[in-house]
Design a protein around this motif. Sequence first.
Motif, PDB file in Angstrom:
ATOM      1  N   GLY A  15     -20.556  18.829  26.913  1.00 28.29           N
ATOM      2  CA  GLY A  15     -20.959  19.905  26.024  1.00 28.29           C
ATOM      3  C   GLY A  15     -20.082  21.141  26.096  1.00 28.29           C
ATOM      4  O   GLY A  15     -20.234  22.055  25.286  1.00 28.29           O
ATOM      5  N   GLY A  16     -19.189  21.166  27.061  1.00 30.41           N
ATOM      6  CA  GLY A  16     -18.311  22.314  27.231  1.00 30.41           C
ATOM      7  C   GLY A  16     -17.133  22.299  26.278  1.00 30.41           C
ATOM      8  O   GLY A  16     -17.009  21.426  25.416  1.00 30.41           O
ATOM      9  N   SER A  17     -16.257  23.288  26.462  1.00 31.01           N
ATOM     10  CA  SER A  17     -15.100  23.466  25.578  1.00 31.01           C
ATOM     11  C   SER A  17     -13.823  23.672  26.387  1.00 31.01           C
ATOM     12  O   SER A  17     -13.861  24.185  27.509  1.00 31.01           O
ATOM     13  N   LEU A  18     -12.729  23.275  25.791  1.00 33.71           N
ATOM     14  CA  LEU A  18     -11.394  23.547  26.318  1.00 33.71           C
ATOM     15  C   LEU A  18     -10.477  23.803  25.131  1.00 33.71           C
ATOM     16  O   LEU A  18     -10.700  23.269  24.036  1.00 33.71           O
ATOM     17  N   ARG A  19      -9.449  24.588  25.369  1.00 39.44           N
ATOM     18  CA  ARG A  19      -8.417  24.760  24.354  1.00 39.44           C
ATOM     19  C   ARG A  19      -7.072  24.359  24.949  1.00 39.44           C
ATOM     20  O   ARG A  19      -6.616  24.960  25.920  1.00 39.44           O
ATOM     21  N   LEU A  20      -6.473  23.355  24.362  1.00 39.46           N
ATOM     22  CA  LEU A  20      -5.151  22.911  24.764  1.00 39.46           C
ATOM     23  C   LEU A  20      -4.099  23.643  23.949  1.00 39.46           C
ATOM     24  O   LEU A  20      -4.297  23.920  22.767  1.00 39.46           O
ATOM     25  N   SER A  21      -2.981  23.931  24.596  1.00 36.71           N
ATOM     26  CA  SER A  21      -1.849  24.558  23.930  1.00 36.71           C
ATOM     27  C   SER A  21      -0.624  23.677  24.070  1.00 36.71           C
ATOM     28  O   SER A  21      -0.451  22.992  25.086  1.00 36.71           O
ATOM     29  N   CYS A  22       0.218  23.707  23.066  1.00 40.58           N
ATOM     30  CA  CYS A  22       1.484  22.965  23.089  1.00 40.58           C
ATOM     31  C   CYS A  22       2.572  23.943  22.650  1.00 40.58           C
ATOM     32  O   CYS A  22       2.659  24.296  21.469  1.00 40.58           O
ATOM     33  N   ALA A  23       3.369  24.383  23.603  1.00 42.34           N
ATOM     34  CA  ALA A  23       4.448  25.318  23.321  1.00 42.34           C
ATOM     35  C   ALA A  23       5.729  24.542  23.042  1.00 42.34           C
ATOM     36  O   ALA A  23       6.133  23.701  23.848  1.00 42.34           O
ATOM     37  N   ALA A  24       6.344  24.833  21.912  1.00 44.82           N
ATOM     38  CA  ALA A  24       7.557  24.129  21.501  1.00 44.82           C
ATOM     39  C   ALA A  24       8.765  25.032  21.661  1.00 44.82           C
ATOM     40  O   ALA A  24       8.737  26.204  21.278  1.00 44.82           O
ATOM     41  N   SER A  25       9.810  24.483  22.243  1.00 44.18           N
ATOM     42  CA  SER A  25      11.090  25.178  22.294  1.00 44.18           C
ATOM     43  C   SER A  25      12.089  24.358  21.498  1.00 44.18           C
ATOM     44  O   SER A  25      12.001  23.137  21.436  1.00 44.18           O
ATOM     45  N   GLY A  26      13.041  25.033  20.896  1.00 48.55           N
ATOM     46  CA  GLY A  26      13.950  24.343  20.004  1.00 48.55           C
ATOM     47  C   GLY A  26      13.463  24.457  18.570  1.00 48.55           C
ATOM     48  O   GLY A  26      12.393  25.010  18.305  1.00 48.55           O
ATOM     49  N   ARG A  27      14.204  23.898  17.655  1.00 45.97           N
ATOM     50  CA  ARG A  27      13.895  24.070  16.244  1.00 45.97           C
ATOM     51  C   ARG A  27      13.019  22.930  15.735  1.00 45.97           C
ATOM     52  O   ARG A  27      13.404  21.766  15.784  1.00 45.97           O
ATOM     53  N   ILE A  28      11.844  23.305  15.237  1.00 48.66           N
ATOM     54  CA  ILE A  28      10.948  22.339  14.604  1.00 48.66           C
ATOM     55  C   ILE A  28      11.232  22.354  13.103  1.00 48.66           C
ATOM     56  O   ILE A  28      11.268  23.424  12.491  1.00 48.66           O
ATOM     57  N   ALA A  29      11.452  21.196  12.523  1.00 49.93           N
ATOM     58  CA  ALA A  29      11.654  21.113  11.073  1.00 49.93           C
ATOM     59  C   ALA A  29      10.463  21.724  10.350  1.00 49.93           C
ATOM     60  O   ALA A  29       9.314  21.560  10.781  1.00 49.93           O
ATOM     61  N   SER A  30      10.731  22.430   9.262  1.00 54.48           N
ATOM     62  CA  SER A  30       9.673  23.218   8.624  1.00 54.48           C
ATOM     63  C   SER A  30       8.504  22.367   8.144  1.00 54.48           C
ATOM     64  O   SER A  30       7.379  22.850   8.099  1.00 54.48           O
ATOM     65  N   ARG A  31       8.728  21.148   7.796  1.00 56.00           N
ATOM     66  CA  ARG A  31       7.635  20.273   7.362  1.00 56.00           C
ATOM     67  C   ARG A  31       7.411  19.118   8.332  1.00 56.00           C
ATOM     68  O   ARG A  31       6.922  18.062   7.964  1.00 56.00           O
ATOM     69  N   ALA A  32       7.778  19.351   9.583  1.00 53.25           N
ATOM     70  CA  ALA A  32       7.498  18.341  10.599  1.00 53.25           C
ATOM     71  C   ALA A  32       6.003  18.213  10.811  1.00 53.25           C
ATOM     72  O   ALA A  32       5.234  19.149  10.551  1.00 53.25           O
ATOM     73  N   ALA A  33       5.592  17.064  11.298  1.00 49.70           N
ATOM     74  CA  ALA A  33       4.205  16.863  11.689  1.00 49.70           C
ATOM     75  C   ALA A  33       4.073  17.066  13.190  1.00 49.70           C
ATOM     76  O   ALA A  33       4.958  16.687  13.959  1.00 49.70           O
ATOM     77  N   MET A  34       2.988  17.689  13.585  1.00 49.01           N
ATOM     78  CA  MET A  34       2.657  17.882  14.995  1.00 49.01           C
ATOM     79  C   MET A  34       1.354  17.140  15.255  1.00 49.01           C
ATOM     80  O   MET A  34       0.410  17.258  14.466  1.00 49.01           O
TER      81      MET A  34
END
Length: 126
Positions: A15-34
């Motif tokens: 019943g609890g909560s967590l927030r995951l983060s994903c930090a990206a370095s480098g260039r992500i294509a503007s319409r890339a999917a994550m």
Amino acid sequence: QVQLVESGGGLVQVGGSLRLSCAASGRIASRAAMGWFRQAPGKEREFVAGIRWYGGSTTYVDSVKGRFTISRDNGKNTVYLQMDSLKPEDTAVYYCAATRSPRLRVGVDSEEYDYWGQGTQVTVSS
């Protein structure tokens, strides 16, 4: 080259909560999917949620709809996975992934993704 680093995993009660983060370095294509994937012991890696880097249409696996929310902050080069109402079956290693090239839609197949983080453990205790 793109590098992805996940954080935010841990141990939480049902019943609890967590927030995951994903930090990206480098260039992500503007319409890339994550995407966020997860893998529990003895099981195959499965798609959890995905978003386009810009113009953020989202996709979720049915088992997390209404409980998980994926979002991104392009200014911080970070994608988030807010996980609420956690269940024991959500226990897994969670991975962040990105495609190298633009995508018209968010794919759910891990083979469509080119860059992967190292994973972060999420454990939900009952």
